[in-house]
Every structure is written in C-alpha cells, then in structure tokens.
Design an enzyme around this catalytic site. Structure first.
Site, short mmCIF file in Angstrom:
data_model
loop_
_atom_site.label_atom_id
_atom_site.label_comp_id
_atom_site.label_asym_id
_atom_site.label_seq_id
_atom_site.Cartn_x
_atom_site.Cartn_y
_atom_site.Cartn_z
N SER A 1 0.83 -1.21 0.00
CA SER A 1 0.00 0.00 0.00
C SER A 1 0.86 1.26 0.00
CB SER A 1 -0.91 0.02 1.23
OG SER A 1 -1.66 -1.16 1.31
N1 SAH Z 1 -0.37 -4.99 4.28
C1 SAH Z 1 0.41 -5.28 3.09
C2 SAH Z 1 -0.33 -4.96 1.80
C3 SAH Z 1 -1.54 -5.81 1.63
S1 SAH Z 1 -2.09 -6.08 -0.02
C4 SAH Z 1 1.75 -4.61 3.10
O1 SAH Z 1 2.09 -3.92 4.08
O2 SAH Z 1 2.53 -4.81 2.16
C5 SAH Z 1 -3.39 -7.23 0.39
C6 SAH Z 1 -2.91 -8.62 0.69
O3 SAH Z 1 -4.03 -9.35 1.17
C7 SAH Z 1 -2.44 -9.37 -0.54
O4 SAH Z 1 -1.14 -9.85 -0.33
C8 SAH Z 1 -3.43 -10.53 -0.68
O5 SAH Z 1 -2.88 -11.73 -1.15
C9 SAH Z 1 -3.90 -10.68 0.75
N2 SAH Z 1 -5.19 -11.35 0.92
C10 SAH Z 1 -6.30 -11.27 0.16
N3 SAH Z 1 -7.28 -12.04 0.65
C11 SAH Z 1 -6.77 -12.64 1.78
C12 SAH Z 1 -7.29 -13.54 2.75
N4 SAH Z 1 -8.53 -14.02 2.69
N5 SAH Z 1 -6.49 -13.92 3.76
C13 SAH Z 1 -5.20 -13.47 3.86
N6 SAH Z 1 -4.67 -12.61 2.98
C14 SAH Z 1 -5.43 -12.19 1.95
#
Ligand code: SAH
Length: 223
Positions: free
Chosen positions: A62
C-alpha cells in the site's frame, strides 16, 4: 540512494499534509526501512507515495499515506495483540511491531495472515531481515476465518488490508471487548475505510473514515 534521508523527507511531507499525526506512528515510520519490503529491484521507489506491485502476484504494498492513515486510526498501543489480514510485503506488520513492542520490548505481538504462499514467504523473509521475527508471526491461511480458527476474544486490534464485501464474522468474534478493527468495506473498485469498535460482547459501533481502494479480500467470507 540515502534511504534514511528519503524516509525522513516522506515523513515530513505526510505530516505537513496532516496525514501522519501521532508521535508513535511517526516514530515507527522513521524506524522501519521500507526499502527492505518492496519487491527486489524497486528499492529506488520505496519512498514514493504510491502503491507498488509485489512482483507478478497481482498484489501491492500500500501507499505510505494509506499506511499511516490506517495506523493513526487503529490507535494500537504497547502491549496490544494485533491481527493483520493481508501480509503482502510485511511492511505494515513491521510498523505494527514498532507500535505494540517498541524496540522489540514488552508483551505486544502481531499475527499477520496471508493467503498467497509465495507472499507469506516473502513477508516472513522481509520481517526476518528487518529484525522483527520475535514480535511478528506470519501465517499462510485464509484470513477471513480468523486465526486461530474458531477462537474468540483474541485481539485488541484487527486491521484488514484488503477490500471486504462485509465484515468477516470470525474477525468480529476474535475482537476483544473494547477492541478496534479497521476494514475497507465496499465493492472491488472502491471502498469505505470503516472503524469498528466492540463496545460489549454483542454491541459494535461503526464509523466511516473515508474512501480508499484496496485489492480484494479473497476467501470463504470474502470475495
Ligand atoms: N499490508 C500489506 C499490503 C496488503 S495487499 C503490506 O504492508 O505490504 C493485500 C494482501 O491481502 C495481498 O497480499 C493478498 O494476497 C492478501 N489477501 C487477500 N485475501 C486474503 C485472505 N482471505 N487472507 C489473507 N490474505 C489475503
């Protein structure tokens, strides 16, 4: 590339825009080297205020402004037990570690859940490189079911960093009374950042903190 200087300049810019408000979040932001969490080869973009792709996974780290807005709104404090859903790069989890266990001290802990196995490994490696493995645990699973699955009243804070169609029921159950959860709620293209507080075991309040855009939360109680 002088990363530390870039980090300080970005912190100042975010503070002057009124986005980086709390002293604790500012301290954490200045401490965690974002260049260790971007995809290899993208280090020179680490301090640009925009989301960056995580290789060809379709996921992103993000933008810094969104990260600090969420951390300010979460109001976590030393000693908290925090759940993050969506580890991605591990960057936000490392910032959370500095907020709940400053300098690695105290009882605060962060559990971060990631659905995609390659990213769970990437996040865990980055967290180890940055020195946060004793505070942060990365678990590869569907975070919409919470962790550990079936347990209730586990976390002081929950932060979902992916777009949800509704608040996953398991996450509401895992939030302690007096706890706070942040979750982007809405369609796949646009969401409202919601702050949910558990007032009593059966009563929750909701506040809309404004618009945002996240990649979808994919899972049993997600998209
Ligand atoms: N917080 C992260 C950015 C998140 S992007 C950072 O600091 O870099 C969103 C992430 O959520 C992605 O990697 C995606 O694979 C994950 N995601 C999506 N659905 C999910 C779920 N049901 N459980 C765990 N992770 C999930």
């Amino acid at each position: 590339m002088d990363f530390e200087r870039q980090r300080r300049a970005l912190a100042e810019a975010l503070a002057s825009e009124g986005l980086l408000k709390s002293e604790a979040v500012r301290r954490a932001f200045l401490k965690v080297p974002r260049e260790l969490f971007v995809w290899p080869g993208m280090e020179n973009e680490a301090y640009a205020d925009m989301p960056l792709p995580l290789g060809d996974t379709g996921q992103t780290i993000s933008a810094p402004h969104m990260v600090v807005i969420m951390l300010d709104a979460l109001m976590s404090k030393p000693g908290d037990k925090v759940l993050e859903v969506g580890s991605g790069s591990g960057y936000n989890a490392a910032l959370l570690a500095e907020l709940v266990a400053p300098d690695g001290k105290g009882e605060g802990r962060v559990i971060t859940l990631e659905r995609i196995p390659d990213l769970a490994r990437f996040a865990a490696d980055n967290i180890a490189k940055a020195g946060y493995s004793s505070v942060v645990k990365v678990v590869q699973c569907d975070g919409t079911m919470g962790y550990p699955k079936g347990e209730v009243d586990v976390y002081d804070r929950i932060i979902v960093t992916a777009a949800a169609p509704r608040v996953p029921l398991a996450l509401k159950k895992q939030l302690k009374v007096n706890g706070t959860m942040l979750v982007p709620l809405g369609s796949m293209g646009y969401q409202d950042l919601m702050r949910i507080r558990r007032i009593t075991s059966s009563r929750f309040t909701e506040e809309n903190l404004g618009g945002c855009v996240f990649v979808p939360l994919v899972g049993e109680d997600g998209y």
